[in-house]
Each structure stands twice: as structure tokens, then as C-alpha cells.
Design a protein around this motif. Structure first.
Motif, PDB file in Angstrom:
ATOM      1  N   ARG A 169       0.841  -1.213   0.000  1.00 39.14           N
ATOM      2  CA  ARG A 169       0.000   0.000   0.000  1.00 39.14           C
ATOM      3  C   ARG A 169       0.869   1.254   0.000  1.00 39.14           C
ATOM      4  N   ARG A 170       1.902   1.258   0.820  1.00 37.33           N
ATOM      5  CA  ARG A 170       2.793   2.420   0.871  1.00 37.33           C
ATOM      6  C   ARG A 170       3.527   2.592  -0.452  1.00 37.33           C
ATOM      7  N   PHE A 171       4.015   1.511  -1.042  1.00 39.65           N
ATOM      8  CA  PHE A 171       4.726   1.588  -2.312  1.00 39.65           C
ATOM      9  C   PHE A 171       3.797   2.056  -3.422  1.00 39.65           C
ATOM     10  N   LYS A 172       2.577   1.578  -3.418  1.00 42.68           N
ATOM     11  CA  LYS A 172       1.623   2.006  -4.444  1.00 42.68           C
ATOM     12  C   LYS A 172       1.426   3.512  -4.400  1.00 42.68           C
ATOM     13  N   ARG A 173       1.324   4.055  -3.191  1.00 45.74           N
ATOM     14  CA  ARG A 173       1.106   5.487  -3.052  1.00 45.74           C
ATOM     15  C   ARG A 173       2.353   6.285  -3.451  1.00 45.74           C
ATOM     16  N   SER A 174       3.510   5.890  -2.936  1.00 47.07           N
ATOM     17  CA  SER A 174       4.720   6.672  -3.190  1.00 47.07           C
ATOM     18  C   SER A 174       5.244   6.491  -4.613  1.00 47.07           C
ATOM     19  N   PHE A 175       5.337   5.255  -5.082  1.00 50.00           N
ATOM     20  CA  PHE A 175       5.827   5.006  -6.430  1.00 50.00           C
ATOM     21  C   PHE A 175       4.824   5.508  -7.465  1.00 50.00           C
ATOM     22  N   GLY A 176       3.561   5.277  -7.213  1.00 50.84           N
ATOM     23  CA  GLY A 176       2.534   5.707  -8.156  1.00 50.84           C
ATOM     24  C   GLY A 176       2.502   7.213  -8.337  1.00 50.84           C
ATOM     25  N   THR A 177       2.622   7.952  -7.239  1.00 50.25           N
ATOM     26  CA  THR A 177       2.605   9.413  -7.352  1.00 50.25           C
ATOM     27  C   THR A 177       3.916   9.938  -7.932  1.00 50.25           C
ATOM     28  N   LEU A 178       5.020   9.218  -7.736  1.00 53.16           N
ATOM     29  CA  LEU A 178       6.276   9.579  -8.394  1.00 53.16           C
ATOM     30  C   LEU A 178       6.124   9.476  -9.906  1.00 53.16           C
ATOM     31  N   LEU A 179       5.486   8.425 -10.379  1.00 58.48           N
ATOM     32  CA  LEU A 179       5.250   8.280 -11.817  1.00 58.48           C
ATOM     33  C   LEU A 179       4.376   9.415 -12.349  1.00 58.48           C
TER      34      LEU A 179
END
Length: 243
Positions: free
Chosen positions: A134-144
Motif C-alpha cells: 500500500r505504501r509503495f503504491k502510493r509513493s511510487f505511483g505518485t512519483l510516476l
């Protein structure tokens, strides 16, 4: 193996992660980025390929002796050979950076250059720091999202972590649990890339001890060159390479 099974297995091995991870932190050498300029130019005339290599210590060149041996410089060399065109390159990486840190502290401070190709090397520290899906989805996704919004026309490629089981510095138990976490986040990362117009590269197909620096964790000059050769096919479309 399903994502749920990978997550469950990794949590069962969490004590191994804590015990062996603490031991590794005490003894592993912390290497700084290499000396040398973080940008360069290959070929004559105005560059038609403007490359940005962004992300963690791999983007920063940690593990090699000079920036000329770094992934960014080697990748620029490879792109110049493949295309026969002038290439400029910039390296913007930070040791131990996670997806959220690159998003919040690196991307906002980047020069507003018209990059045509971007390599995003990120994810290893999200795995190493046990970030949840969940944390990776939020951080990596918003980085993209941030990269795509800032460079809407650029070809952006994500380079996922290497196979943790082949990293010399990692004890076997720690390597196994980190490989499970990496597979979990990589599966999610690929889906996010496809959804957001980013090209996910495949994991390095061959990882040899000679490809690592003296700390047994970061890429050596040989490893950086091999990685550049692998990623060039994702960075440079076939129609450009054959032009």
C-alpha cells in the motif's frame, strides 16, 4: 505464486530480516557517490537525445570509481552508438533514496530541461526498508504521475531491483526474504507503470559477482556497463535505433 502468498511468506521470515539485516548494517561499507561531473555530452552538435537517469544510489553512480563509469554515462554511450546521434546525459540520484524521497526532494529540484528519455532506477530501498504494498503504491505511483506531468513527451523507463538472491553481500536468509518483498513490489510497480504510461524494463537476466563493487551490493564498472546494455533496448525504441 500469488501476491498474498508472497506477502505471507515474507512476514513469516520477518525475524530473519531483522536479525540478519541488523548484522549487515553493522558491517557493510557505506560507499559515497563517485567524483566527476553529473552530466555530459556525446557526439557533435545539438543533442537529439537528452537522457536523465534518476533515482537511488544506482542513478548516483555509487559503486564505481568515477562518474564516467556510472550507469548514466555508460547508458548515454550505448544510446549514442545505437542511434548515431548526439546525446546529453544527467545523473540525479541519492544514496538510500526511496520512491517517496525522490518524489518529494529530488524531482521538485530538477532543472527544467527538455529531457527526451528518462531512466527511473528506484525500488531497492523500498524493498530494503520493508515498505508495504500500500505504501509503495502510493509513493511510487505518485512519483510516476509527477514525472509524467513534468515531462509529458518523454519516454520514461523504470528499472526494477535486481534479483536479491544474487547479491553477494546478502546472507542467504535475508536474500530470500528480500527477494519475496521485491517480487511483490515489482509486480505492483509493473502494473502502475502500464497504467501511467511508463515502460517497465525486465529484471537483469544475468547477475554475476564481477558485476558488484567491493561492498557486494552496488554495481561495479562492469555491472554498470552490463546494466546499460540491458536497458538501452527499453530506453531507445527500435525505430530510432534503426533510423
Amino acid at each position: 505464486m500469488t501476491g498474498v502468498r508472497m506477502a505471507v511468506q515474507s512476514w513469516l521470515l520477518y525475524p530473519v530480516y531483522v536479525w540478519q539485516g541488523l548484522g549487515l548494517r553493522r558491517r557493510i561499507e557505506r560507499m559515497p557517490p563517485p567524483p566527476g561531473p553529473c552530466q555530459g555530452h556525446l557526439g557533435s552538435g545539438e543533442p537529439e537525445i537528452r537522457l536523465l537517469v534518476l533515482g537511488d544510489s544506482s542513478a548516483a553512480g555509487v559503486g564505481v570509481a568515477t562518474m564516467e563509469e556510472s550507469l548514466a554515462a555508460r547508458l548515454a554511450e550505448r544510446l549514442s552508438v545505437l542511434s548515431g546521434r548526439a546525446v546529453s546525459w544527467s545523473s540525479r540520484g541519492a544514496n538510500s533514496a526511496t520512491s517517496a524521497e525522490v518524489r518529494d526532494f529530488v524531482v521538485p529540484n530538477l532543472d527544467r530541461e527538455p529531457f527526451t528519455h528518462i531512466l527511473l532506477s528506484i525500488g531497492t530501498n523500498d524493498v530494503k526498508n520493508w515498505h508495504s504494498a500500500r505504501r509503495f503504491k502510493r509513493s511510487f505511483g505518485t512519483l510516476l504521475y509527477a514525472l509524467r506531468a513534468r515531462w509529458p513527451e518523454a519516454r520514461i523507463v523504470w528499472s526494477p531491483p535486481v534479483d536479491m538472491r544474487r547479491v553477494p553481500a546478502l546472507p542467504r536468509g535475508l536474500a530470500r526474504v528480500l527477494a519475496l518483498r521485491a517480487a511483490l513490489l515489482e509486480r505492483l510497480g509493473r502494473r502502475l507503470c502500464i497504467e501511467r504510461g511508463i515502460v517497465p524494463a525486465t529484471t537483469l537476466p544475468r547477475v554475476e559477482p564481477a558485476g558488484f563493487s567491493r561492498d557486494g551490493f552496488h554495481a561495479s564498472a562492469e555491472g554498470a556497463a552490463y546494466t546499460a546494455g540491458h536497458l538501452a533496448g527499453f530506453i531507445l525504441p527500435e525505430r530510432l535505433a534503426g533510423a
